[in-house]
Motif scaffolding. Structure first.
Motif, PDB file in Angstrom:
ATOM      1  N   ALA A  32       0.823  -1.213   0.000  1.00  0.00           N
ATOM      2  CA  ALA A  32       0.000   0.000   0.000  1.00  0.00           C
ATOM      3  C   ALA A  32       0.857   1.263   0.000  1.00  0.00           C
ATOM      4  O   ALA A  32       0.581   2.213  -0.741  1.00  0.00           O
ATOM      5  CB  ALA A  32      -0.927  -0.006   1.210  1.00  0.00           C
ATOM      6  N   ILE A  33       1.908   1.276   0.796  1.00  0.00           N
ATOM      7  CA  ILE A  33       2.774   2.457   0.849  1.00  0.00           C
ATOM      8  C   ILE A  33       3.525   2.622  -0.470  1.00  0.00           C
ATOM      9  O   ILE A  33       3.637   3.735  -0.999  1.00  0.00           O
ATOM     10  CB  ILE A  33       3.736   2.372   2.045  1.00  0.00           C
ATOM     11  CG1 ILE A  33       2.938   2.457   3.345  1.00  0.00           C
ATOM     12  CG2 ILE A  33       4.775   3.477   1.990  1.00  0.00           C
ATOM     13  CD1 ILE A  33       3.748   2.205   4.575  1.00  0.00           C
ATOM     14  N   SER A  34       4.006   1.529  -1.036  1.00  0.00           N
ATOM     15  CA  SER A  34       4.716   1.608  -2.318  1.00  0.00           C
ATOM     16  C   SER A  34       3.785   2.094  -3.422  1.00  0.00           C
ATOM     17  O   SER A  34       4.183   2.899  -4.275  1.00  0.00           O
ATOM     18  CB  SER A  34       5.294   0.245  -2.692  1.00  0.00           C
ATOM     19  OG  SER A  34       6.239  -0.167  -1.741  1.00  0.00           O
ATOM     20  N   ARG A  35       2.555   1.639  -3.403  1.00  0.00           N
ATOM     21  CA  ARG A  35       1.580   2.087  -4.410  1.00  0.00           C
ATOM     22  C   ARG A  35       1.337   3.587  -4.293  1.00  0.00           C
ATOM     23  O   ARG A  35       1.280   4.296  -5.297  1.00  0.00           O
ATOM     24  CB  ARG A  35       0.278   1.318  -4.218  1.00  0.00           C
ATOM     25  CG  ARG A  35      -0.772   1.654  -5.239  1.00  0.00           C
ATOM     26  CD  ARG A  35      -1.987   0.747  -5.065  1.00  0.00           C
ATOM     27  NE  ARG A  35      -2.964   1.014  -6.084  1.00  0.00           N
ATOM     28  CZ  ARG A  35      -4.016   1.805  -5.926  1.00  0.00           C
ATOM     29  NH1 ARG A  35      -4.220   2.399  -4.775  1.00  0.00           N
ATOM     30  NH2 ARG A  35      -4.876   1.992  -6.899  1.00  0.00           N
ATOM     31  N   GLU A  36       1.203   4.065  -3.079  1.00  0.00           N
ATOM     32  CA  GLU A  36       0.999   5.506  -2.882  1.00  0.00           C
ATOM     33  C   GLU A  36       2.216   6.314  -3.318  1.00  0.00           C
ATOM     34  O   GLU A  36       2.090   7.397  -3.877  1.00  0.00           O
ATOM     35  CB  GLU A  36       0.664   5.804  -1.421  1.00  0.00           C
ATOM     36  CG  GLU A  36      -0.710   5.358  -1.009  1.00  0.00           C
ATOM     37  CD  GLU A  36      -1.808   6.042  -1.801  1.00  0.00           C
ATOM     38  OE1 GLU A  36      -1.697   7.269  -2.053  1.00  0.00           O
ATOM     39  OE2 GLU A  36      -2.752   5.353  -2.193  1.00  0.00           O
ATOM     40  N   VAL A  37       3.402   5.783  -3.065  1.00  0.00           N
ATOM     41  CA  VAL A  37       4.624   6.480  -3.480  1.00  0.00           C
ATOM     42  C   VAL A  37       4.686   6.573  -5.001  1.00  0.00           C
ATOM     43  O   VAL A  37       4.996   7.635  -5.564  1.00  0.00           O
ATOM     44  CB  VAL A  37       5.875   5.761  -2.911  1.00  0.00           C
ATOM     45  CG1 VAL A  37       7.137   6.220  -3.599  1.00  0.00           C
ATOM     46  CG2 VAL A  37       5.973   5.992  -1.419  1.00  0.00           C
ATOM     47  N   PHE A  38       4.385   5.485  -5.677  1.00  0.00           N
ATOM     48  CA  PHE A  38       4.424   5.506  -7.136  1.00  0.00           C
ATOM     49  C   PHE A  38       3.317   6.380  -7.717  1.00  0.00           C
ATOM     50  O   PHE A  38       3.472   6.933  -8.810  1.00  0.00           O
ATOM     51  CB  PHE A  38       4.349   4.098  -7.709  1.00  0.00           C
ATOM     52  CG  PHE A  38       5.609   3.297  -7.483  1.00  0.00           C
ATOM     53  CD1 PHE A  38       6.852   3.875  -7.636  1.00  0.00           C
ATOM     54  CD2 PHE A  38       5.542   1.963  -7.108  1.00  0.00           C
ATOM     55  CE1 PHE A  38       8.010   3.149  -7.432  1.00  0.00           C
ATOM     56  CE2 PHE A  38       6.694   1.226  -6.903  1.00  0.00           C
ATOM     57  CZ  PHE A  38       7.927   1.820  -7.062  1.00  0.00           C
ATOM     58  N   ALA A  39       2.214   6.517  -7.008  1.00  0.00           N
ATOM     59  CA  ALA A  39       1.137   7.392  -7.475  1.00  0.00           C
ATOM     60  C   ALA A  39       1.527   8.871  -7.350  1.00  0.00           C
ATOM     61  O   ALA A  39       0.934   9.720  -8.023  1.00  0.00           O
ATOM     62  CB  ALA A  39      -0.141   7.116  -6.694  1.00  0.00           C
ATOM     63  N   GLN A  40       2.508   9.183  -6.507  1.00  0.00           N
ATOM     64  CA  GLN A  40       2.936  10.563  -6.303  1.00  0.00           C
ATOM     65  C   GLN A  40       3.955  11.043  -7.332  1.00  0.00           C
ATOM     66  O   GLN A  40       4.361  12.204  -7.296  1.00  0.00           O
ATOM     67  CB  GLN A  40       3.548  10.720  -4.895  1.00  0.00           C
ATOM     68  CG  GLN A  40       2.583  10.455  -3.768  1.00  0.00           C
ATOM     69  CD  GLN A  40       1.440  11.445  -3.755  1.00  0.00           C
ATOM     70  OE1 GLN A  40       1.634  12.621  -4.020  1.00  0.00           O
ATOM     71  NE2 GLN A  40       0.249  10.957  -3.461  1.00  0.00           N
ATOM     72  N   VAL A  41       4.377  10.166  -8.232  1.00  0.00           N
ATOM     73  CA  VAL A  41       5.323  10.581  -9.269  1.00  0.00           C
ATOM     74  C   VAL A  41       4.634  11.631 -10.137  1.00  0.00           C
ATOM     75  O   VAL A  41       3.498  11.432 -10.583  1.00  0.00           O
ATOM     76  CB  VAL A  41       5.757   9.369 -10.123  1.00  0.00           C
ATOM     77  CG1 VAL A  41       6.629   9.811 -11.288  1.00  0.00           C
ATOM     78  CG2 VAL A  41       6.497   8.362  -9.266  1.00  0.00           C
ATOM     79  N   PRO A  42       5.296  12.774 -10.367  1.00  0.00           N
ATOM     80  CA  PRO A  42       4.660  13.826 -11.179  1.00  0.00           C
ATOM     81  C   PRO A  42       4.291  13.332 -12.575  1.00  0.00           C
ATOM     82  O   PRO A  42       5.057  12.601 -13.220  1.00  0.00           O
ATOM     83  CB  PRO A  42       5.726  14.916 -11.255  1.00  0.00           C
ATOM     84  CG  PRO A  42       6.628  14.655 -10.101  1.00  0.00           C
ATOM     85  CD  PRO A  42       6.604  13.185  -9.864  1.00  0.00           C
ATOM     86  N   THR A  43       3.130  13.747 -13.008  1.00  0.00           N
ATOM     87  CA  THR A  43       2.661  13.355 -14.338  1.00  0.00           C
ATOM     88  C   THR A  43       3.598  13.866 -15.424  1.00  0.00           C
ATOM     89  O   THR A  43       3.779  13.209 -16.456  1.00  0.00           O
ATOM     90  CB  THR A  43       1.233  13.900 -14.565  1.00  0.00           C
ATOM     91  OG1 THR A  43       0.424  13.535 -13.444  1.00  0.00           O
ATOM     92  CG2 THR A  43       0.610  13.334 -15.814  1.00  0.00           C
ATOM     93  N   SER A  44       4.208  15.004 -15.168  1.00  0.00           N
ATOM     94  CA  SER A  44       5.128  15.557 -16.169  1.00  0.00           C
ATOM     95  C   SER A  44       6.328  14.639 -16.396  1.00  0.00           C
ATOM     96  O   SER A  44       6.826  14.533 -17.525  1.00  0.00           O
ATOM     97  CB  SER A  44       5.601  16.948 -15.744  1.00  0.00           C
ATOM     98  OG  SER A  44       6.274  16.884 -14.499  1.00  0.00           O
ATOM     99  N   HIS A  45       6.794  13.942 -15.360  1.00  0.00           N
ATOM    100  CA  HIS A  45       7.914  13.006 -15.530  1.00  0.00           C
ATOM    101  C   HIS A  45       7.498  11.848 -16.437  1.00  0.00           C
ATOM    102  O   HIS A  45       8.249  11.434 -17.321  1.00  0.00           O
ATOM    103  CB  HIS A  45       8.364  12.462 -14.184  1.00  0.00           C
ATOM    104  CG  HIS A  45       9.115  13.457 -13.362  1.00  0.00           C
ATOM    105  ND1 HIS A  45       9.977  13.074 -12.371  1.00  0.00           N
ATOM    106  CD2 HIS A  45       9.144  14.803 -13.359  1.00  0.00           C
ATOM    107  CE1 HIS A  45      10.499  14.143 -11.794  1.00  0.00           C
ATOM    108  NE2 HIS A  45       9.993  15.207 -12.384  1.00  0.00           N
TER     109      HIS A  45
END
Length: 164
Positions: A32-45
């Motif tokens: 769950a924490i890893s999923r949230e971290v990956f969801a926080q990657v900026p869309t621009s990247h």
């Protein structure tokens, strides 16, 4: 292989089983924490990697994973801390034994936390002092793991900050 030797007995309540139970218990937290971290990657990247011609997997390798690596390490360390402090699951899986065995399939062994939980009620004054000291050792080990995790995360953040 001596590490997996059962000593001729049946395989049952062993350190391997306790490890599997703990792995199943911490998997949802880490995922769950890893999923949230990956969801926080900026869309621009993500969009920049795709605009440069990267496939979806190349975008994940070059944009998502490097950005989220400190968070995944943090999630793993959080899971490790939870597994180290888990008392009741290990106390229920492992038999109450004070034998130290390096064989992971034999029904022997006990963790520090399970030892404290199982023995504190019927311990005398000297025994309670020993159990409190073993709790202090568990606390020190947990603090060392947390400090190492913070150092790894700080180092990863420093490297990812330089690359950006």
């Amino acid at each position: 292989i001596p590490f997996f030797d059962t000593g001729g007995g049946a395989v049952g309540r062993s350190i391997l089983l306790a490890g599997v139970v703990l792995a199943i218990m911490i998997l949802p937290i880490v995922a769950a924490i890893s999923r949230e971290v990956f969801a926080q990657v900026p869309t621009s990247h993500r969009e920049a990697a795709l605009a440069l011609g990267a496939t979806r997997w190349e975008m994940i390798q070059t944009a998502v994973i490097p950005y989220g690596k400190p968070g995944v390490i943090s999630a793993s360390m959080l899971g490790l801390g939870r597994a180290m402090g888990e008392t009741i699951a290990v106390a229920l899986v492992l038999p109450a034994s004070f034998d130290i065995s390096w064989k992971i399939l034999t029904p022997a062994g006990n963790t520090i936390a399970a030892n404290v939980a199982n023995s504190f009620g019927e311990a005398n004054d000297i025994g309670k002092g020993a159990l409190i000291a073993s709790g202090l050792v568990l606390f020190v080990v947990t603090m060392v793991v947390n400090m190492v995790a913070r150092a790894v995360i700080a180092r990863r953040s420093e490297f990812s900050g330089r690359a950006a």
